[in-house]
Design a protein around this motif. Structure first.
Motif, PDB file in Angstrom:
ATOM      1  N   THR A 152       0.914  -1.614   0.061  1.00  0.00           N
ATOM      2  CA  THR A 152      -0.003   0.211   0.122  1.00  0.00           C
ATOM      3  C   THR A 152       1.076   1.104   0.110  1.00  0.00           C
ATOM      4  OG1 THR A 152      -1.578  -1.003   0.951  1.00  0.00           O
ATOM      5  CG2 THR A 152      -2.015   1.373   1.077  1.00  0.00           C
ATOM      6  N   GLU A 153       1.536   1.446   0.577  1.00  0.00           N
ATOM      7  CA  GLU A 153       2.530   2.633   0.838  1.00  0.00           C
ATOM      8  C   GLU A 153       3.731   2.171   0.006  1.00  0.00           C
ATOM      9  OE1 GLU A 153       5.003   2.526   4.320  1.00  0.00           O
ATOM     10  OE2 GLU A 153       3.277   2.615   6.178  1.00  0.00           O
ATOM     11  N   ASP A 194       1.085   3.788  -2.320  1.00  0.00           N
ATOM     12  CA  ASP A 194       0.718   5.251  -2.708  1.00  0.00           C
ATOM     13  C   ASP A 194       2.146   6.381  -3.351  1.00  0.00           C
ATOM     14  OD1 ASP A 194      -1.632   4.617  -2.602  1.00  0.00           O
ATOM     15  OD2 ASP A 194      -1.230   4.889  -0.380  1.00  0.00           O
ATOM     16  N   ASP A 254       2.189   7.020  -7.041  1.00  0.00           N
ATOM     17  CA  ASP A 254       1.015   7.471  -7.522  1.00  0.00           C
ATOM     18  C   ASP A 254       0.892   8.796  -7.086  1.00  0.00           C
ATOM     19  OD1 ASP A 254       1.084   5.292  -8.678  1.00  0.00           O
ATOM     20  OD2 ASP A 254      -1.282   4.771  -7.552  1.00  0.00           O
ATOM     21  N   ALA A 255       1.014   9.731  -5.707  1.00  0.00           N
ATOM     22  CA  ALA A 255       0.729  10.321  -4.900  1.00  0.00           C
ATOM     23  C   ALA A 255       0.993  12.142  -5.821  1.00  0.00           C
ATOM     24  CB  ALA A 255       1.620  10.467  -3.513  1.00  0.00           C
ATOM     25  N   TYR A 267      -5.205   7.337  -8.199  1.00  0.00           N
ATOM     26  CA  TYR A 267      -5.733   6.294  -7.939  1.00  0.00           C
ATOM     27  C   TYR A 267      -6.015   6.374  -6.901  1.00  0.00           C
ATOM     28  CZ  TYR A 267      -3.725   4.122 -12.729  1.00  0.00           C
ATOM     29  OH  TYR A 267      -3.780   4.146 -13.627  1.00  0.00           O
ATOM     30  N   ARG A 268      -5.642   5.072  -5.428  1.00  0.00           N
ATOM     31  CA  ARG A 268      -5.954   5.171  -3.869  1.00  0.00           C
ATOM     32  C   ARG A 268      -5.666   6.173  -3.252  1.00  0.00           C
ATOM     33  NH1 ARG A 268      -4.156  -0.265  -2.014  1.00  0.00           N
ATOM     34  NH2 ARG A 268      -2.121   0.828  -2.878  1.00  0.00           N
ATOM     35  N   THR A 269      -4.438   7.523  -4.292  1.00  0.00           N
ATOM     36  CA  THR A 269      -4.143   8.779  -4.091  1.00  0.00           C
ATOM     37  C   THR A 269      -5.351   9.708  -4.170  1.00  0.00           C
ATOM     38  OG1 THR A 269      -2.637   9.161  -5.158  1.00  0.00           O
ATOM     39  CG2 THR A 269      -2.030   7.940  -3.512  1.00  0.00           C
TER      40      THR A 269
END
Length: 277
Positions: free
Chosen positions: A261-262, A265, A268-269, A274-276
């Motif tokens: 996950t990290e 992230d 993509d941050a 996406y998740r961010t």
């Protein structure tokens, strides 16, 4: 309609005569493609190809999405679903051989895509003969941002030069309508109608005898192969393997091994998606 046949990884049902539906059943993991799931999928697809009661197979995902990609949390470790020659570049070669195992089946395979369809999930969809998507589906290959180009480098063949280049140079996702526009998918439907529409089309395909349908499939595939699709996609595995030797790729995989996950992230941050998002 028959009763569902359930195992731990894939749900199997027959929504119409001649139509076998396989539902990837790891919803808590966004249907991440572990080798165990892939082995079960290949076994079922090959069994369907030999089953006189099956004319068409549908692949879909349980829960909120089709598939978020390969299982990076240890799910791609051995054993593998089938043997691929070992050595550098083993994984992309193995993935591409898996795609062509689906490509070479006699009977049509339909990908039914909703929600996320990312990385290896998009590779699975493109290995199928036709792809129907929800309008709200989100399809992309974000590993190009920090790891490598795709294992199965289908983008230029399906989408053409300019859309393929943009997808490769950004790692952005496209929705279902855009996926149809650029050629990744055949048609897009509202998500609430997707099941019904895909079964309707599959039932139409199932009316054509397999002895004719397999020739129809091969006629299209042979044309693509004469233009070089099979050789080009196999050659692309060497570029993917080379990309994995770069410092950026090694650092990205090291971060994912600590925390999937990290690590994703962090990738993509900067893009705020996406998740961010």
């Amino acid at each position: 309609m028959t009763a569902d046949i359930t195992d731990d990884l894939i749900l199997v049902d027959d929504p119409e005569p001649g139509v076998r539906r396989l539902t990837l059943n790891r919803p808590a993991k966004r249907n991440a493609l572990s080798n165990a799931l892939r082995a079960r999928l290949f076994a079922l697809l090959e069994a369907n190809d030999c089953d006189p009661d099956v004319s068409v197979t549908i692949i879909r995902g349980a829960g909120t999405c089709f598939s978020a990609g390969y299982d990076l949390a240890g799910g791609t470790a051995p054993p593998y679903p089938f043997h691929t020659a070992p050595g550098p570049g083993h994984w992309p070669r193995h993935v591409v051989e898996g795609a062509f195992r689906i490509w070479d089946l006699a009977k049509p395979v339909i990908a039914q895509v909703h929600g996320w369809c990312l990385a290896g999930g998009s590779e699975l969809a493109t290995a199928c003969d036709v792809v129907y998507v929800a309008e709200t589906a989100m399809i992309g290959y974000p590993p190009v941002r920090s790891m490598s180009p795709p294992d199965n480098q289908f983008h230029a063949w399906l989408c053409g030069l300019r859309p393929a280049m943009e997808l490769m140079l950004t790692g952005d996702a496209m929705d279902g309508r855009e996926a149809v526009r650029v050629g990744f998918a055949n048609r897009a439907f509202p998500e609430a109608e997707l099941d019904e529409e895909v079964v309707r089309i599959a039932a139409r395909m199932a009316r054509i005898p397999t002895e004719i349908q397999q020739m129809n499939k091969r006629s299209v595939h042979r044309a693509m192969e004469i233009m070089g699709l099979r050789a080009a996609i196999r050659a692309g595995t060497e570029i993917q393997a080379l990309a994995m030797t770069t410092a950026t790729s090694r650092e990205s995989f090291a971060a994912v091994r600590v925390s999937v996950t990290e690590g994703l992230d962090a990738r993509d941050a900067p893009f705020k998606d996406y998740r961010t998002k």
